[in-house]
Design a protein around this motif. Structure first.
Motif, PDB file in Angstrom:
ATOM      1  N   ARG A 155       0.647  -1.210   0.194  1.00 13.12           N
ATOM      2  CA  ARG A 155       0.057  -0.023  -0.109  1.00 13.12           C
ATOM      3  C   ARG A 155       0.772   1.515  -0.122  1.00 13.12           C
ATOM      4  O   ARG A 155       0.504   2.375  -0.614  1.00 13.12           O
ATOM      5  CB  ARG A 155      -0.912   0.056   1.227  1.00 13.12           C
ATOM      6  N   PRO A 156       1.959   1.514   0.738  1.00 10.85           N
ATOM      7  CA  PRO A 156       2.817   2.644   0.580  1.00 10.85           C
ATOM      8  C   PRO A 156       2.872   2.948  -0.750  1.00 10.85           C
ATOM      9  O   PRO A 156       3.074   4.532  -0.911  1.00 10.85           O
ATOM     10  CB  PRO A 156       4.110   2.126   1.642  1.00 10.85           C
ATOM     11  N   ASP A 157       3.059   2.213  -1.522  1.00  8.08           N
ATOM     12  CA  ASP A 157       3.499   2.673  -2.846  1.00  8.08           C
ATOM     13  C   ASP A 157       2.455   3.207  -3.696  1.00  8.08           C
ATOM     14  O   ASP A 157       2.550   4.175  -4.575  1.00  8.08           O
ATOM     15  CB  ASP A 157       3.953   1.288  -3.786  1.00  8.08           C
ATOM     16  N   VAL A 158       1.218   2.875  -3.341  1.00  4.83           N
ATOM     17  CA  VAL A 158       0.088   3.816  -3.991  1.00  4.83           C
ATOM     18  C   VAL A 158       0.344   5.287  -3.407  1.00  4.83           C
ATOM     19  O   VAL A 158      -0.129   6.009  -4.201  1.00  4.83           O
ATOM     20  CB  VAL A 158      -1.354   3.095  -3.458  1.00  4.83           C
ATOM     21  N   VAL A 159       0.417   5.525  -2.382  1.00  8.76           N
ATOM     22  CA  VAL A 159       0.797   6.843  -1.431  1.00  8.76           C
ATOM     23  C   VAL A 159       1.817   7.498  -2.283  1.00  8.76           C
ATOM     24  O   VAL A 159       1.750   8.676  -2.661  1.00  8.76           O
ATOM     25  CB  VAL A 159       1.168   6.563   0.015  1.00  8.76           C
ATOM     26  N   THR A 160       3.092   6.659  -2.380  1.00  9.54           N
ATOM     27  CA  THR A 160       4.085   7.544  -3.409  1.00  9.54           C
ATOM     28  C   THR A 160       3.838   7.671  -4.646  1.00  9.54           C
ATOM     29  O   THR A 160       3.972   8.838  -5.171  1.00  9.54           O
ATOM     30  CB  THR A 160       5.248   6.216  -3.503  1.00  9.54           C
ATOM     31  N   HIS A 161       3.040   6.943  -5.406  1.00  7.07           N
ATOM     32  CA  HIS A 161       2.441   7.179  -6.764  1.00  7.07           C
ATOM     33  C   HIS A 161       1.566   8.458  -6.794  1.00  7.07           C
ATOM     34  O   HIS A 161       1.891   9.422  -7.611  1.00  7.07           O
ATOM     35  CB  HIS A 161       1.688   5.865  -7.084  1.00  7.07           C
ATOM     36  N   PHE A 162       0.506   8.514  -5.966  1.00  6.04           N
ATOM     37  CA  PHE A 162      -0.408   9.644  -5.832  1.00  6.04           C
ATOM     38  C   PHE A 162       0.407  10.987  -5.458  1.00  6.04           C
ATOM     39  O   PHE A 162      -0.008  12.153  -5.799  1.00  6.04           O
ATOM     40  CB  PHE A 162      -1.685   9.528  -5.270  1.00  6.04           C
ATOM     41  N   ALA A 163       1.493  10.737  -4.537  1.00  8.11           N
ATOM     42  CA  ALA A 163       1.991  11.796  -4.170  1.00  8.11           C
ATOM     43  C   ALA A 163       3.034  12.600  -5.126  1.00  8.11           C
ATOM     44  O   ALA A 163       3.168  13.852  -5.366  1.00  8.11           O
ATOM     45  CB  ALA A 163       3.192  11.587  -2.858  1.00  8.11           C
ATOM     46  N   THR A 164       3.472  11.508  -5.950  1.00 10.00           N
ATOM     47  CA  THR A 164       4.394  12.177  -7.053  1.00 10.00           C
ATOM     48  C   THR A 164       3.484  12.915  -7.990  1.00 10.00           C
ATOM     49  O   THR A 164       3.747  13.955  -8.611  1.00 10.00           O
ATOM     50  CB  THR A 164       5.223  11.170  -7.855  1.00 10.00           C
ATOM     51  N   LEU A 165       2.284  12.277  -8.375  1.00  7.93           N
ATOM     52  CA  LEU A 165       1.272  12.503  -9.447  1.00  7.93           C
ATOM     53  C   LEU A 165       0.697  13.940  -9.056  1.00  7.93           C
ATOM     54  O   LEU A 165       1.015  14.675  -9.758  1.00  7.93           O
ATOM     55  CB  LEU A 165       0.316  11.621  -9.642  1.00  7.93           C
ATOM     56  N   ALA A 166       0.192  14.138  -7.619  1.00  7.66           N
ATOM     57  CA  ALA A 166      -0.126  15.336  -7.292  1.00  7.66           C
ATOM     58  C   ALA A 166       1.137  16.430  -7.340  1.00  7.66           C
ATOM     59  O   ALA A 166       0.766  17.571  -7.647  1.00  7.66           O
ATOM     60  CB  ALA A 166      -0.658  15.400  -5.928  1.00  7.66           C
ATOM     61  N   GLY A 167       2.384  15.901  -6.809  1.00 12.94           N
ATOM     62  CA  GLY A 167       3.090  17.033  -6.823  1.00 12.94           C
ATOM     63  C   GLY A 167       3.585  17.669  -8.033  1.00 12.94           C
ATOM     64  O   GLY A 167       3.707  18.722  -8.398  1.00 12.94           O
ATOM     65  N   VAL A 168       3.602  16.718  -9.194  1.00 13.26           N
ATOM     66  CA  VAL A 168       4.031  17.442 -10.668  1.00 13.26           C
ATOM     67  C   VAL A 168       2.745  17.901 -10.964  1.00 13.26           C
ATOM     68  O   VAL A 168       3.051  19.039 -11.659  1.00 13.26           O
ATOM     69  CB  VAL A 168       4.204  15.906 -11.601  1.00 13.26           C
ATOM     70  N   LEU A 169       1.708  17.666 -10.881  1.00  8.64           N
ATOM     71  CA  LEU A 169       0.228  18.346 -11.362  1.00  8.64           C
ATOM     72  C   LEU A 169       0.316  19.684 -10.718  1.00  8.64           C
ATOM     73  O   LEU A 169      -0.234  20.707 -11.378  1.00  8.64           O
ATOM     74  CB  LEU A 169      -0.738  17.732 -11.398  1.00  8.64           C
ATOM     75  N   LEU A 170       0.677  19.633  -9.454  1.00  7.13           N
ATOM     76  CA  LEU A 170       0.166  20.939  -8.682  1.00  7.13           C
ATOM     77  C   LEU A 170       1.531  21.726  -8.626  1.00  7.13           C
ATOM     78  O   LEU A 170       1.369  23.081  -8.483  1.00  7.13           O
ATOM     79  CB  LEU A 170      -0.198  20.611  -7.337  1.00  7.13           C
TER      80      LEU A 170
END
Lengths: 553, 553
Positions: free
Chosen positions: A380-395
């Motif tokens: 599960r922590p990898d899902v957090v990492t995925h979305f953190a990266t995604l959100a970071g890049v988009l925002l």
């Protein structure tokens, strides 16, 4: 030139055909990505000469095509956009400095044996980054696609807001061209292989869309006299060798950008290269790849191009078109060369809306959220990492997002190891095996607690482990007389961990509990040999859990 | 007030005596540390009122004395010195904001259950930091000690250089006073307990030096009419309740400083408190300590004082003088109160050189390099961390050094786990035990390689592990038919690690080698259950290494 020395004549026709196909596929993509990077059309074509040839000569993959790629173009735009206006001379000068830095940094990583740093770009960071970058690229193309004139903003939301604010300037002709191009691209990719009765959907005809779109859209502009933004004048001829302009303060400012671009370019190239090599049961040499990609980028710097990486699309075309050796890439370079010398006037009326459609169709395929469901179940922590990266890049932009993703994955790893799994184990029947009391029917004794700490004993978890082991002994108030620490998963003990063992030993001692150690592995036994546990440990050091239970029950 | 409700009358005389002794010891130290922090004398005394009383009421240690400490004073000077001139009103205002932030951040850490972040301050980081801070404090006092007038510089080298450049302004009277004070302090600390025939060197008389020095040095200045810098006018009376001045930009700037000061203050307090509690077989409640120390700092903010922490020196005096409950600290506060109301004129002629000597003598005892030799033998990376922190603090300042130390320890941990120990194991005789072939006489079979990876399989080591396991199988060219991965030390597998297993499995498959797993622990077995290894793994999943060897040999 080991490659050419052992060249087999029978490969030549295959390589020449593949090179021609590859060249035709490359040209519209190279121009489109140049605009994405904020550079004139010719810079994209230049990126297909020196860098592509240099990699073909030095790289360890026989089929990897190095040159302009969408994600590197996006990162270049984000990095250089802060320092100069897109399409300006100063912008181009800064881009060449950036290319040089990328090349030098890749060589430095090789020389200092620091290539392992790319491992920080874990699977979820890369996939989150690619998803977000693809979305960001699509958003960045919406202006050209609709004919709306907006400045480039950092972050997808800001860019969309800027677009929405200028909706009134929407150009119907541009939008019509863009939509038509997109439809053609989708139809060609999906149905062209079937129409020519190709055996596989990987057939190069599936990649013919961009060329077709470029030709038809240019014809439409000329014939119908459409008043849309087009590429305009592209100077003919070879790139002039440029000496990257040097300003120490700027070098310093750009270094972090160069490092991130270099790492992403390397990971992208290495991943594509490894995938291709695996099909031919070959292997890539990671050190040689660093050197070759570094050289390709230095080549880009001196020929007015921008940072390059291995392209998945074009490498696939190379393979599918029958390219067998780097000679196919050299033939492709010849096609680009001919184009630069005699065919540049053909691009004058190529509309931006069609190029935007080409970029959008190219990166659409990069978006992939399917793996996330599996990650959710597996780790599960990898899902957090995925979305953190995604959100970071988009925002916050590509670089901030990448740094955030790496930070989140490191923090999660540290956090996990700072709260290790601790299992109380008991004897499995009369065997010499010991298992978690919560998962197995095992034999236990009330005066003996055997705890397996599933982590090295080090600064981040020493206090946690101490508190939980103390609690397992009833905080000194239970009938426990012996605590056995089972160290099968303890890979090392640092000085903070050692201090914790001393403290726990004293505390247990005052409560009448003896502390024993067992199952220390080689490296940990070497460590223990330095601190004479017999002198201070209230209990014993046993080889195996079995020996400990035999002695204490 | 549970403490006072259950108060035992027989403790009162002990607490009163301890409080008086504590008060006498505290006063010169508080004034000296105030100057170290760049604050007027009274700010040091104020830090002994509200903060000390608030901690006594809320804290879980019965003997810990909270108030001004040298290292927090140094950190305050480093943080606030960037924003205002020492001793100015604005400086004081910024200090109160900083105190408030420290208190709030400690509460936030408690509320968000993030107290574990202090574990990042590992043993070597703390010891390197304390050593460097002590050296930095001593260097910072050399100006006052010698009467040389120099501005405060960031970093020990810069400060020493500034001193050297102004050697001409050396004041003989100040230096003589400073040296004489230092000699008295050393002699009292070393011989006073013996002179009064105390049973222990912990006797409070050993701490009488500062008071003696303060009295004698003041007398010397008055009687001999020495023209040296002195404390000057100290306003009498209680601290006025101040509302910390708020400027959002400044809050934002100070937040990182506040976090570091808060963490260091908490670690210092908790360490001292735990040491004292252990002697009485008591335990500190880490959550309650965060709240109490946070409250003490908020108290400091509203009473014109600066960030506080638990003092090792004064807590030891409290214990040695017979303090049994927090009432001793309350009595000490009464002594400070009386001093503030009626005795402030006594400090007017107290010379700075004597205060500098008091600070130097106090922090000299903090310097300790003895542990390093043991660290060198036990766990070498901690020596690197110690010296990185030390060098960082001395060359770049307290905060940069602390951040560097934590970064170095995290990087070293990641680096270690990215290059894990891998042992090839064989059967020990006919037993069910398996050991490293390099350390034991074990039985092995040429067609079977059993490798124990001593680390979780995750993003930082996946590529490394893949390459080394592949090499252990002779890169597919040896007679190996089975690779057994022994997972006793694998605590989890992330998605990058899983992808690596897939890739390794395919690669080994092409080379005719089957990949087997064994000894998966509970949490890893739960993970494997989600990915159906039977569907893709070329080998089997065995419970134990024994079962794997039985099946494959």
């Amino acid at each position: 030139m080991g490659v050419l020395g052992s060249y087999r004549r029978e490969d030549l026709p295959h390589d020449l055909v593949a090179g021609l196909v590859l060249g035709i596929v490359t040209i519209p993509q190279a121009i489109a990505y140049a605009f994405l990077a904020g550079l004139p059309a010719q810079a994209g074509l230049y990126a297909c000469l020196a860098p592509m040839v240099i990699y073909a000569a030095l790289g360890s993959s026989k089929q990897l095509v190095v040159g302009p790629v969408a994600i590197a173009a996006l990162m270049v735009a984000a990095a250089v956009g802060e320092h100069a206006a897109a399409y300006s001379d100063q912008y181009l000068a800064i881009v060449t400095v950036l290319s040089l830095q990328v090349g030098i940094l890749l060589w430095v990583l090789r020389a200092m044996q620091l290539g392992g740093i790319v491992n920080l770009l874990s699977h979820p960071v890369i996939s989150g980054f690619v998803n977000a970058a693809a979305i960001l690229i699509i958003v960045s193309q919406l202006g050209a696609f609709t004919g709306i004139d907006v400045p480039t903003e950092n972050g997808a939301a800001a860019q969309l807001a800027a677009l929405a604010g200028s909706l009134g300037t929407l150009d119907g002709a541009a939008l019509a061209l863009g939509l038509a191009s997109l439809v053609v691209l989708i139809l060609v990719a999906r149905y062209a292989p079937a129409i020519v009765r190709a055996k596989s959907t990987d057939h190069p005809i599936a990649r013919a869309g961009p060329v077709l779109v470029a030709v038809v859209a240019t014809a439409a502009v000329v014939v119908m006299g459409l008043d849309v933004e087009t590429v305009g004048f592209v100077p003919a001829g070879l790139p002039v060798v440029t000496i990257p302009w040097v300003d120490p303060a700027l070098w310093w400012d750009l270094a972090p950008n160069a490092l991130l671009i270099g790492l992403v370019a390397y990971v992208e190239s290495y991943t594509v290269g490894t995938t291709l090599a695996a099909r031919r049961k070959e292997r890539l040499d990671s050190h040689r790849e660093l050197v070759a990609l570094g050289a390709a980028n230095i080549g880009a710097a001196f020929s007015g191009a921008y940072p390059v990486a291995g392209s998945f699309t074009r490498s696939s075309v190379n393979v599918a078109a029958g390219g067998r050796t780097p000679v196919s890439v050299l033939s492709c370079a010849a096609v680009i060369l001919v184009t630069l010398l005699w065919l540049t006037p053909a691009f004058e009326h190529l509309p931006h809306a069609a190029l935007a459609a080409i970029v959008i169709a190219s990166v659409w395929g990069l978006i992939d959220f399917r793996a996330i469901r599996e990650h959710w179940r597996f780790y599960r922590p990898d899902v957090v990492t995925h979305f953190a990266t995604l959100a970071g890049v988009l925002l916050a932009g590509v670089e901030a997002g990448l740094v955030l993703g790496v930070s989140v994955s490191v923090v999660q790893f540290m956090r996990g190891s700072s709260r290790p799994h601790i299992a109380v184990v008991g004897r499995l029947g009369d065997s010499t095996h010991f298992r978690n009391v919560e998962r197995y029917e095992v034999r236990t004794w009330p005066h003996l607690v055997a705890a397996r700490v599933d982590e090295s004993l080090y600064f981040a978890n020493a206090n946690q482990v101490e508190g939980r082991l103390w609690a397992l002994c009833g905080e000194g108030r239970a009938e426990t007389q012996h605590l056995v620490l089972v160290m099968t998963a303890v890979n090392f003990i640092d000085t903070t961990g050692l201090e914790m063992l001393h403290r726990l030993n004293d505390r247990l001692d005052r409560a009448g509990v003896a502390l024993h150690l067992c199952e220390a592995k080689g490296p940990v036994r070497d460590q223990l040999a330095h601190i004479a546990p017999a002198d201070w440990l209230t209990g014993d050091v046993f080889g195996t859990t079995d020996e400990a239970f035999n002695a204490l029950t």
